[in-house]
Design a protein around this motif. Structure first.
Motif, PDB file in Angstrom:
ATOM      1  N   GLU A  29       9.974   5.892 -29.725  1.00  0.00           N
ATOM      2  CA  GLU A  29       9.331   5.003 -29.860  1.00  0.00           C
ATOM      3  C   GLU A  29       9.872   3.622 -30.765  1.00  0.00           C
ATOM      4  OE1 GLU A  29       5.501   4.391 -29.856  1.00  0.00           O
ATOM      5  OE2 GLU A  29       5.088   5.591 -27.785  1.00  0.00           O
ATOM      6  N   ALA A  30      10.046   4.463 -31.499  1.00  0.00           N
ATOM      7  CA  ALA A  30      11.026   3.831 -32.812  1.00  0.00           C
ATOM      8  C   ALA A  30      12.751   3.079 -32.306  1.00  0.00           C
ATOM      9  CB  ALA A  30      11.340   4.363 -34.213  1.00  0.00           C
ATOM     10  N   SER A  59       6.864  11.208 -30.942  1.00  0.00           N
ATOM     11  CA  SER A  59       6.721   9.758 -29.736  1.00  0.00           C
ATOM     12  C   SER A  59       6.957   8.663 -30.232  1.00  0.00           C
ATOM     13  CB  SER A  59       5.174   9.460 -29.201  1.00  0.00           C
ATOM     14  OG  SER A  59       4.896  10.920 -28.048  1.00  0.00           O
ATOM     15  N   ASP A  60       6.480   8.731 -31.497  1.00  0.00           N
ATOM     16  CA  ASP A  60       6.071   7.517 -32.484  1.00  0.00           C
ATOM     17  C   ASP A  60       7.490   7.644 -32.867  1.00  0.00           C
ATOM     18  OD1 ASP A  60       6.206   9.413 -34.358  1.00  0.00           O
ATOM     19  OD2 ASP A  60       4.866   9.541 -35.921  1.00  0.00           O
TER      20      ASP A  60
END
Length: 336
Positions: free
Chosen positions: A202-203, A198-199
Motif C-alpha cells: 500500500e505504501a 499489505s502495508d
C-alpha cells in the motif's frame, strides 16, 4: 399503440368515417386491397413487405395480428391502427393507418461539470441526425455516458434526456448529464500477498484512503488513471523482489449504500520467487569493442541473489552506455 383485428376496442370508430372496426365473423370477407395511410418519410414498399395478408384470400385475423406486430417491429411508428371498408367487388379493403415516429434533427449535450471532456462524451454517443427516433437507443447511449463517468470515478453521475419538438415532425434530442461529486476511497485491501506485507504494498500506491476533509482537499478521490498506474506499480514492485510471474487482477470496487464512498480490493497472485542464475554476455553481430570481463564487472545483479527487475534494467543501460561512450550510438542490448 397497436390495434388490429383481435382488439375491437382499439379499432377506428364508425360514424362518418367509412372505415369500420373489426368484429368476429363466422364468414370472413375476402381481402380485395391493402392500403397504407400516414407515410411521409418511411418507404411504402418496405412497410408493405411486412404485411403477409394476401389479396384475394379470406381475411385471416391471426395472420393480420402478426402483420401488425411485424410493422410495429420496424421501430418506425408510434401508433398503428388497422380497419376495413367495403370494396366494390363484395369484399373489404384493409387500411393500415400509421403514425410515424419523429426524425432526429439535432443532438444537444447539456453537461454540468468538467470531470470528463465534452468531446469525450460526444465520442461515445452514436445517435445521428435524420434517423428515426428510438428512445431505447437514447437510453443505451445514456448508459454508455454513465460508464464513461464511472471510469473517471464519478459513480453519482445522473443522466436523462429531453425531446424538444421541431417543425415537420422533427425532434431535438437533449442529453442531460449531471456528474455529481466524486466518490471517496474509504479502504484499499490487498489480498493474496502471502509473502509481502499489505502495508508494504500500500505504501507504493497513489490511490489513498481519504480523510475527513477529503471532499475539500480532493485527496482520497478515486481517479481511474492513477489506479491503473497503481496496478503497474504493484507488478513492478513484485518484479524487483523476484516474483517474475506475478499477476494483479482487475480490482473489485464496492460502493457504499449511499454511493459516496468505496472499498477497493486488489487480488495479487504472487507465483514462485526466483533467484538470478549465471550471468553471461553474448555478442551478436560484430566484434567485441569492450572487453567482456570489463562489461561483466559493470553488472549490478549477482548470481544467487533474488532476481531484481530494476537491477536488470540498470545493467542493460550500463552495457548500452559502454558502447555509446565509444561512438556506437545504435548499439542495442536485449535480455534472455
Amino acid at each position: 399503440t397497436v390495434a388490429g383485428a383481435l382488439s375491437p376496442a382499439a379499432a377506428q370508430p364508425a360514424g362518418d368515417d367509412p372505415l369500420a372496426p373489426f368484429l368476429p365473423m363466422a364468414d370472413p370477407p375476402v381481402v380485395r386491397a391493402i392500403e397504407i395511410e400516414g407515410l411521409s418519410r418511411i418507404d411504402r414498399a418496405g412497410v408493405r413487405a411486412k404485411i403477409y395478408t394476401q389479396i384475394g384470400r379470406p381475411l385471416d385475423q391471426a395472420r393480420l395480428s402478426e402483420d401488425i406486430k411485424r410493422v410495429y417491429g420496424m421501430n418506425f411508428f408510434d401508433d398503428i391502427q388497422v380497419a376495413q371498408r367495403p370494396h366494390a367487388d363484395d369484399g373489404v379493403v384493409l387500411v393500415f393507418r400509421v403514425v410515424e415516429r419523429p426524425t432526429i434533427v439535432g443532438i444537444d449535450l447539456d453537461v454540468d461539470g468538467d470531470a470528463v471532456d465534452k468531446d469525450e462524451v460526444r465520442q461515445v454517443v452514436d445517435l445521428k441526425r435524420f434517423e428515426i427516433l428510438d428512445e431505447a437507443r437514447i437510453r443505451f447511449n445514456l448508459s454508455k455516458i454513465e460508464e464513461l463517468y464511472v471510469e473517471e470515478g464519478h459513480f453519482l453521475v445522473d443522466t436523462s434526456y429531453q425531446l424538444v419538438p421541431q417543425d415537420n415532425n422533427g425532434v431535438l434530442v437533449r442529453l442531460v448529464v449531471r456528474e455529481g461529486r466524486k466518490v471517496e476511497v474509504r479502504s484499499v485491501e490487498i489480498v493474496g500477498n502471502d509473502n509481502i506485507p499489505s502495508d508494504e504494498v500500500e505504501a507504493i500506491l497513489a490511490t489513498r484512503t481519504g480523510g475527513y476533509f477529503s471532499f475539500l482537499t480532493q485527496s482520497g478521490q478515486f481517479k481511474r488513471e492513477l489506479f491503473e498506474q497503481d496496478i503497474q506499480r504493484i507488478q513492478y514492485y513484485y518484479l524487483t523482489k523476484g516474483y517474475v510471474q506475478v499477476r494483479v487482477d482487475e480490482p473489485v470496487v464496492t460502493l457504499s449504500p449511499d454511493k459516496r464512498s468505496m472499498a477497493i480490493t486488489i487480488k495479487v497472485t504472487e507465483g514462485p520467487r526466483y533467484k538470478a542464475g549465471a550471468l553471461d554476455i553474448e555478442m551478436g553481430d560484430g566484434e567485441w569493442i569492450v572487453d567482456k570481463d570489463r562489461l561483466l564487472r559493470r553488472l549490478s545483479m549477482e548470481p544467487g541473489e533474488w532476481f531484481d527487475y530494476a537491477l536488470m534494467q540498470q545493467d542493460v543501460q550500463a552495457l548500452s552506455a559502454a558502447y555509446k561512450d565509444r561512438g556506437y550510438a545504435n548499439a542495442t542490448v536485449s535480455t534472455d
